[in-house]
Each structure stands twice: as C-alpha cells, then as structure tokens.
Design a protein around this motif. Structure first.
Motif, PDB file in Angstrom:
ATOM      1  N   LYS A 200       0.839  -1.211   0.000  1.00 44.02           N
ATOM      2  CA  LYS A 200       0.000   0.000   0.000  1.00 44.02           C
ATOM      3  C   LYS A 200       0.873   1.260   0.000  1.00 44.02           C
ATOM      4  O   LYS A 200       0.626   2.189  -0.766  1.00 44.02           O
ATOM      5  CB  LYS A 200      -0.924  -0.009   1.212  1.00 44.02           C
ATOM      6  CG  LYS A 200      -1.881   1.152   1.250  1.00 44.02           C
ATOM      7  CD  LYS A 200      -2.830   1.062   2.425  1.00 44.02           C
ATOM      8  CE  LYS A 200      -3.756   2.261   2.413  1.00 44.02           C
ATOM      9  NZ  LYS A 200      -4.709   2.247   3.521  1.00 44.02           N
ATOM     10  N   GLU A 201       1.910   1.267   0.830  1.00 46.22           N
ATOM     11  CA  GLU A 201       2.809   2.423   0.885  1.00 46.22           C
ATOM     12  C   GLU A 201       3.559   2.598  -0.432  1.00 46.22           C
ATOM     13  O   GLU A 201       3.715   3.722  -0.915  1.00 46.22           O
ATOM     14  CB  GLU A 201       3.793   2.280   2.041  1.00 46.22           C
ATOM     15  CG  GLU A 201       3.158   2.451   3.403  1.00 46.22           C
ATOM     16  CD  GLU A 201       4.149   2.264   4.544  1.00 46.22           C
ATOM     17  OE1 GLU A 201       5.375   2.313   4.307  1.00 46.22           O
ATOM     18  OE2 GLU A 201       3.692   2.069   5.682  1.00 46.22           O
ATOM     19  N   LEU A 202       4.037   1.506  -1.013  1.00 46.53           N
ATOM     20  CA  LEU A 202       4.765   1.587  -2.283  1.00 46.53           C
ATOM     21  C   LEU A 202       3.854   2.096  -3.400  1.00 46.53           C
ATOM     22  O   LEU A 202       4.291   2.863  -4.259  1.00 46.53           O
ATOM     23  CB  LEU A 202       5.355   0.220  -2.640  1.00 46.53           C
ATOM     24  CG  LEU A 202       6.504  -0.257  -1.747  1.00 46.53           C
ATOM     25  CD1 LEU A 202       6.783  -1.732  -1.980  1.00 46.53           C
ATOM     26  CD2 LEU A 202       7.753   0.580  -1.994  1.00 46.53           C
ATOM     27  N   GLU A 203       2.586   1.698  -3.353  1.00 50.63           N
ATOM     28  CA  GLU A 203       1.629   2.188  -4.343  1.00 50.63           C
ATOM     29  C   GLU A 203       1.360   3.678  -4.144  1.00 50.63           C
ATOM     30  O   GLU A 203       1.344   4.455  -5.101  1.00 50.63           O
ATOM     31  CB  GLU A 203       0.329   1.394  -4.248  1.00 50.63           C
ATOM     32  CG  GLU A 203      -0.687   1.783  -5.305  1.00 50.63           C
ATOM     33  CD  GLU A 203      -1.986   1.013  -5.201  1.00 50.63           C
ATOM     34  OE1 GLU A 203      -2.772   1.116  -6.157  1.00 50.63           O
ATOM     35  OE2 GLU A 203      -2.233   0.325  -4.190  1.00 50.63           O
ATOM     36  N   GLU A 204       1.167   4.090  -2.899  1.00 51.94           N
ATOM     37  CA  GLU A 204       0.934   5.505  -2.592  1.00 51.94           C
ATOM     38  C   GLU A 204       2.121   6.375  -3.007  1.00 51.94           C
ATOM     39  O   GLU A 204       1.941   7.518  -3.422  1.00 51.94           O
ATOM     40  CB  GLU A 204       0.645   5.689  -1.099  1.00 51.94           C
ATOM     41  CG  GLU A 204      -0.705   5.161  -0.683  1.00 51.94           C
ATOM     42  CD  GLU A 204      -0.907   5.156   0.827  1.00 51.94           C
ATOM     43  OE1 GLU A 204       0.049   5.497   1.575  1.00 51.94           O
ATOM     44  OE2 GLU A 204      -2.011   4.782   1.262  1.00 51.94           O
ATOM     45  N   ASP A 205       3.320   5.822  -2.921  1.00 48.74           N
ATOM     46  CA  ASP A 205       4.527   6.559  -3.303  1.00 48.74           C
ATOM     47  C   ASP A 205       4.785   6.535  -4.811  1.00 48.74           C
ATOM     48  O   ASP A 205       5.743   7.136  -5.292  1.00 48.74           O
ATOM     49  CB  ASP A 205       5.753   6.000  -2.568  1.00 48.74           C
ATOM     50  CG  ASP A 205       5.738   6.345  -1.087  1.00 48.74           C
ATOM     51  OD1 ASP A 205       5.060   7.309  -0.696  1.00 48.74           O
ATOM     52  OD2 ASP A 205       6.416   5.634  -0.311  1.00 48.74           O
ATOM     53  N   GLY A 206       3.959   5.800  -5.552  1.00 52.17           N
ATOM     54  CA  GLY A 206       4.085   5.775  -7.008  1.00 52.17           C
ATOM     55  C   GLY A 206       5.151   4.831  -7.540  1.00 52.17           C
ATOM     56  O   GLY A 206       5.529   4.934  -8.708  1.00 52.17           O
ATOM     57  N   LEU A 207       5.634   3.901  -6.696  1.00 52.59           N
ATOM     58  CA  LEU A 207       6.671   2.976  -7.131  1.00 52.59           C
ATOM     59  C   LEU A 207       6.099   1.710  -7.758  1.00 52.59           C
ATOM     60  O   LEU A 207       6.760   1.078  -8.581  1.00 52.59           O
ATOM     61  CB  LEU A 207       7.579   2.602  -5.958  1.00 52.59           C
ATOM     62  CG  LEU A 207       8.426   3.746  -5.411  1.00 52.59           C
ATOM     63  CD1 LEU A 207       9.111   3.331  -4.126  1.00 52.59           C
ATOM     64  CD2 LEU A 207       9.444   4.184  -6.433  1.00 52.59           C
ATOM     65  N   ILE A 208       4.895   1.333  -7.344  1.00 52.35           N
ATOM     66  CA  ILE A 208       4.263   0.149  -7.920  1.00 52.35           C
ATOM     67  C   ILE A 208       2.836   0.484  -8.348  1.00 52.35           C
ATOM     68  O   ILE A 208       2.231   1.451  -7.870  1.00 52.35           O
ATOM     69  CB  ILE A 208       4.243  -1.059  -6.944  1.00 52.35           C
ATOM     70  CG1 ILE A 208       3.400  -0.771  -5.714  1.00 52.35           C
ATOM     71  CG2 ILE A 208       5.646  -1.482  -6.585  1.00 52.35           C
ATOM     72  CD1 ILE A 208       3.145  -1.988  -4.844  1.00 52.35           C
ATOM     73  N   LYS A 209       2.334  -0.341  -9.249  1.00 52.93           N
ATOM     74  CA  LYS A 209       0.968  -0.213  -9.738  1.00 52.93           C
ATOM     75  C   LYS A 209       0.216  -1.477  -9.353  1.00 52.93           C
ATOM     76  O   LYS A 209       0.715  -2.590  -9.536  1.00 52.93           O
ATOM     77  CB  LYS A 209       0.963  -0.057 -11.255  1.00 52.93           C
ATOM     78  CG  LYS A 209      -0.406   0.009 -11.867  1.00 52.93           C
ATOM     79  CD  LYS A 209      -0.313   0.078 -13.374  1.00 52.93           C
ATOM     80  CE  LYS A 209      -1.708  -0.022 -13.980  1.00 52.93           C
ATOM     81  NZ  LYS A 209      -1.648  -0.135 -15.435  1.00 52.93           N
ATOM     82  N   ARG A 210      -0.980  -1.307  -8.816  1.00 56.95           N
ATOM     83  CA  ARG A 210      -1.848  -2.421  -8.437  1.00 56.95           C
ATOM     84  C   ARG A 210      -2.971  -2.496  -9.454  1.00 56.95           C
ATOM     85  O   ARG A 210      -3.664  -1.513  -9.700  1.00 56.95           O
ATOM     86  CB  ARG A 210      -2.412  -2.172  -7.049  1.00 56.95           C
ATOM     87  CG  ARG A 210      -3.354  -3.227  -6.542  1.00 56.95           C
ATOM     88  CD  ARG A 210      -3.812  -2.843  -5.126  1.00 56.95           C
ATOM     89  NE  ARG A 210      -4.596  -3.883  -4.532  1.00 56.95           N
ATOM     90  CZ  ARG A 210      -5.916  -3.891  -4.463  1.00 56.95           C
ATOM     91  NH1 ARG A 210      -6.617  -2.889  -4.985  1.00 56.95           N
ATOM     92  NH2 ARG A 210      -6.562  -4.883  -3.883  1.00 56.95           N
ATOM     93  N   THR A 211      -3.152  -3.665 -10.046  1.00 56.58           N
ATOM     94  CA  THR A 211      -4.218  -3.865 -11.023  1.00 56.58           C
ATOM     95  C   THR A 211      -5.135  -4.969 -10.518  1.00 56.58           C
ATOM     96  O   THR A 211      -4.668  -6.060 -10.185  1.00 56.58           O
ATOM     97  CB  THR A 211      -3.641  -4.267 -12.392  1.00 56.58           C
ATOM     98  OG1 THR A 211      -2.683  -3.275 -12.790  1.00 56.58           O
ATOM     99  CG2 THR A 211      -4.731  -4.343 -13.442  1.00 56.58           C
ATOM    100  N   VAL A 212      -6.434  -4.659 -10.454  1.00 52.32           N
ATOM    101  CA  VAL A 212      -7.430  -5.622  -9.999  1.00 52.32           C
ATOM    102  C   VAL A 212      -8.250  -6.064 -11.197  1.00 52.32           C
ATOM    103  O   VAL A 212      -8.784  -5.234 -11.933  1.00 52.32           O
ATOM    104  CB  VAL A 212      -8.354  -5.007  -8.927  1.00 52.32           C
ATOM    105  CG1 VAL A 212      -9.401  -6.020  -8.473  1.00 52.32           C
ATOM    106  CG2 VAL A 212      -7.546  -4.506  -7.748  1.00 52.32           C
ATOM    107  N   TYR A 213      -8.332  -7.371 -11.397  1.00 50.15           N
ATOM    108  CA  TYR A 213      -9.144  -7.956 -12.458  1.00 50.15           C
ATOM    109  C   TYR A 213     -10.366  -8.604 -11.815  1.00 50.15           C
ATOM    110  O   TYR A 213     -10.226  -9.504 -10.993  1.00 50.15           O
ATOM    111  CB  TYR A 213      -8.353  -9.009 -13.235  1.00 50.15           C
ATOM    112  CG  TYR A 213      -7.116  -8.456 -13.898  1.00 50.15           C
ATOM    113  CD1 TYR A 213      -7.191  -7.851 -15.150  1.00 50.15           C
ATOM    114  CD2 TYR A 213      -5.873  -8.523 -13.273  1.00 50.15           C
ATOM    115  CE1 TYR A 213      -6.054  -7.343 -15.761  1.00 50.15           C
ATOM    116  CE2 TYR A 213      -4.736  -8.014 -13.876  1.00 50.15           C
ATOM    117  CZ  TYR A 213      -4.834  -7.432 -15.119  1.00 50.15           C
ATOM    118  OH  TYR A 213      -3.715  -6.923 -15.724  1.00 50.15           O
ATOM    119  N   THR A 214     -11.555  -8.149 -12.199  1.00 49.93           N
ATOM    120  CA  THR A 214     -12.783  -8.663 -11.590  1.00 49.93           C
ATOM    121  C   THR A 214     -13.664  -9.385 -12.607  1.00 49.93           C
ATOM    122  O   THR A 214     -14.853  -9.535 -12.402  1.00 49.93           O
ATOM    123  CB  THR A 214     -13.588  -7.517 -10.960  1.00 49.93           C
ATOM    124  OG1 THR A 214     -13.870  -6.543 -11.962  1.00 49.93           O
ATOM    125  CG2 THR A 214     -12.843  -6.881  -9.817  1.00 49.93           C
TER     126      THR A 214
END
Length: 99
Positions: free
Chosen positions: A42-56
């Motif tokens: 969550k922190e890495l995503e908030e800092d813009g280092l990683i992208k989280r992709t959800v497939y539903t």
C-alpha cells in the motif's frame, strides 16, 4: 530513503521487477507476515513505485503488482543491493541468503 526505507520494501521491489500476482509474492516472501506485505504494498503504491491492477472479470479476484516507470528507475540500485548481499553472505557465515 523515504521511498524504500524499512526492512521489506527493497525486497518487495526486487521481487516486483517482474509483474506478480499477490499470491505469487506471498509465496516468495513466506518469511514476511501477510499484514506486513499488504502494508508495504500500500505504501509503495501511494509513493508511485508500484501499480496495483485488480481484475474482476470472473471469480476469484485477481490482483497483480508491477513496478511503475518511476519504480523501474530503482532496478539498478535494487540489483546492486542484491549482489552486495549475496557477496556478503558468501564471506559472512552468520548471514543467510534469501532467494
């Protein structure tokens, strides 16, 4: 250091050089609690280092993580840290190597 400081952020980023599903990451980081991984992601995503992709599209829910363009700028540093750690582990019997 605000971006990658902490015990597990650099390790997580190193594992995310290649895109991974959440469960793949959990298996590779079995020595880290699920809560810690979730918080660090969550922190890495908030800092813009990683992208989280959800497939539903169909159950079960699929979540993938990958480095962003900004995160990819850390790859040389992450590889250098990993190489240093491997060399140190070879010399120092007290240090164990984590794959």
């Amino acid at each position: 250091m605000n971006y990658i400081g902490g015990k597990w952020k650099a390790v997580i980023l190193l594992h995310l050089i290649e895109k991974k599903r959440y469960n793949e990451l959990r298996k590779e980081l079995s020595m880290v609690t699920e809560r810690t991984i979730s918080l660090q992601l969550k922190e890495l995503e908030e800092d813009g280092l990683i992208k989280r992709t959800v497939y539903t599209t169909k159950p079960p829910l699929k979540v993938e993580y990958q480095l962003t363009a900004f995160g990819k700028t850390l790859i040389p540093l992450l590889n250098a840290i990993a190489d240093w750690g491997k060399e140190t582990a070879k010399r120092d019997k007290r240090v164990s190597v984590v794959k």
